[in-house]
Write a protein that holds these residues in place. Structure first.
Motif, PDB file in Angstrom:
ATOM      1  N   ALA A  15       0.882  -1.321   0.033  1.00 23.77           N
ATOM      2  CA  ALA A  15      -0.161   0.024   0.014  1.00 23.77           C
ATOM      3  C   ALA A  15       0.936   1.228   0.069  1.00 23.77           C
ATOM      4  CB  ALA A  15      -1.047  -0.155   1.054  1.00 23.77           C
ATOM      5  N   VAL A  16       1.911   1.340   0.833  1.00 25.61           N
ATOM      6  CA  VAL A  16       2.833   2.696   0.830  1.00 25.61           C
ATOM      7  C   VAL A  16       3.635   2.744  -0.268  1.00 25.61           C
ATOM      8  CG1 VAL A  16       4.758   3.268   1.913  1.00 25.61           C
ATOM      9  CG2 VAL A  16       2.933   2.500   3.363  1.00 25.61           C
ATOM     10  N   GLU A  17       3.925   1.474  -1.056  1.00 27.65           N
ATOM     11  CA  GLU A  17       4.816   1.774  -2.156  1.00 27.65           C
ATOM     12  C   GLU A  17       3.994   2.198  -3.290  1.00 27.65           C
ATOM     13  OE1 GLU A  17       6.875  -1.806  -2.927  1.00 27.65           O
ATOM     14  OE2 GLU A  17       8.854  -1.194  -1.669  1.00 27.65           O
ATOM     15  N   SER A  18       2.838   1.681  -3.374  1.00 25.35           N
ATOM     16  CA  SER A  18       1.701   1.798  -4.510  1.00 25.35           C
ATOM     17  C   SER A  18       1.290   3.254  -4.521  1.00 25.35           C
ATOM     18  CB  SER A  18       0.840   0.884  -4.517  1.00 25.35           C
ATOM     19  OG  SER A  18       1.281  -0.440  -4.681  1.00 25.35           O
ATOM     20  N   ALA A  19       1.200   3.844  -3.270  1.00 21.87           N
ATOM     21  CA  ALA A  19       0.405   5.157  -3.119  1.00 21.87           C
ATOM     22  C   ALA A  19       1.200   6.401  -3.651  1.00 21.87           C
ATOM     23  CB  ALA A  19       0.203   5.195  -1.616  1.00 21.87           C
ATOM     24  N   PRO A  20       0.621   7.371  -4.034  1.00 20.84           N
ATOM     25  CA  PRO A  20       1.433   8.613  -4.415  1.00 20.84           C
ATOM     26  C   PRO A  20       1.955   9.022  -3.199  1.00 20.84           C
ATOM     27  CG  PRO A  20      -0.798   8.600  -5.041  1.00 20.84           C
ATOM     28  CD  PRO A  20      -0.657   7.303  -4.440  1.00 20.84           C
ATOM     29  N   PRO A  21       2.969   9.848  -3.359  1.00 21.85           N
ATOM     30  CA  PRO A  21       4.004  10.236  -2.239  1.00 21.85           C
ATOM     31  C   PRO A  21       3.127  10.971  -1.094  1.00 21.85           C
ATOM     32  CG  PRO A  21       5.237  10.664  -4.447  1.00 21.85           C
ATOM     33  CD  PRO A  21       3.887  10.107  -4.650  1.00 21.85           C
ATOM     34  N   GLN A  22       2.153  11.889  -1.688  1.00 22.08           N
ATOM     35  CA  GLN A  22       1.506  12.540  -0.710  1.00 22.08           C
ATOM     36  C   GLN A  22       0.354  11.612  -0.024  1.00 22.08           C
ATOM     37  OE1 GLN A  22       1.337  13.060  -3.954  1.00 22.08           O
ATOM     38  NE2 GLN A  22      -0.769  13.306  -4.856  1.00 22.08           N
ATOM     39  N   HIS A  23       0.109  10.614  -0.364  1.00 24.89           N
ATOM     40  CA  HIS A  23      -0.846   9.834   0.461  1.00 24.89           C
ATOM     41  C   HIS A  23      -0.157   8.444   1.076  1.00 24.89           C
ATOM     42  CE1 HIS A  23      -4.126  12.159  -1.295  1.00 24.89           C
ATOM     43  NE2 HIS A  23      -3.577  11.844  -2.508  1.00 24.89           N
ATOM     44  N   ARG A  24       1.006   8.467   1.040  1.00 18.94           N
ATOM     45  CA  ARG A  24       1.698   7.300   1.477  1.00 18.94           C
ATOM     46  C   ARG A  24       1.515   6.840   3.156  1.00 18.94           C
ATOM     47  NH1 ARG A  24       7.326   7.012  -1.756  1.00 18.94           N
ATOM     48  NH2 ARG A  24       6.194   6.484  -3.678  1.00 18.94           N
ATOM     49  N   VAL A  25       1.396   8.215   3.958  1.00 21.88           N
ATOM     50  CA  VAL A  25       0.910   7.793   5.212  1.00 21.88           C
ATOM     51  C   VAL A  25      -0.369   7.443   5.584  1.00 21.88           C
ATOM     52  CG1 VAL A  25       0.670   9.083   7.480  1.00 21.88           C
ATOM     53  CG2 VAL A  25       2.594   9.447   6.096  1.00 21.88           C
TER      54      VAL A  25
END
Length: 110
Positions: A15-25
């Motif tokens: 989930a963290v790797e696939s999310a855009p940088p602004q939505h990783r948290v």
């Protein structure tokens, strides 16, 4: 991620790797929250079964009921995994993947 066992870390990383940088948290927190919800769901299932069934019924067949629910979740998880694409390589360079000679050494340096 309703699984807290072997699937939790894998789902969190995916989930963290696939999310855009602004939505990783946010993506990581959704995994953690869903794992907590899964533990709560399991606890509520045990409470419900112990409330609705007698001790004899629990010994005879009641303890098997959560396993049937788990089998349904397993079938759904298998189906969902078949629809997922493989994660992208973070070191992708013009169609060729660059591999380090000593990845452990580089990871420790970074």
């Amino acid at each position: 991620g309703l699984s807290v066992g072997g699937e939790f870390v894998g789902s969190l990383v995916f989930a963290v790797e696939s999310a855009p940088p602004q939505h990783r948290v946010f993506a990581g927190s959704i995994c953690t929250a869903s794992a907590t919800c899964g533990v709560s769901l399991g606890s509520w299932t045990g409470l419900l079964l112990n409330t609705l069934l007698t001790p004899d019924q629990m010994r005879q067949y009641g303890w098997r009921l959560p396993f049937f629910g788990g089998m349904l979740i397993g079938v759904f998880a298998y189906w969902a995994r078949q629809a997922l694409d493989e994660t992208h390589s973070p070191r992708h360079n013009h169609g060729t993947t660059v591999l380090d000679k000593m990845p452990l050494t580089q990871a420790l340096r970074e």
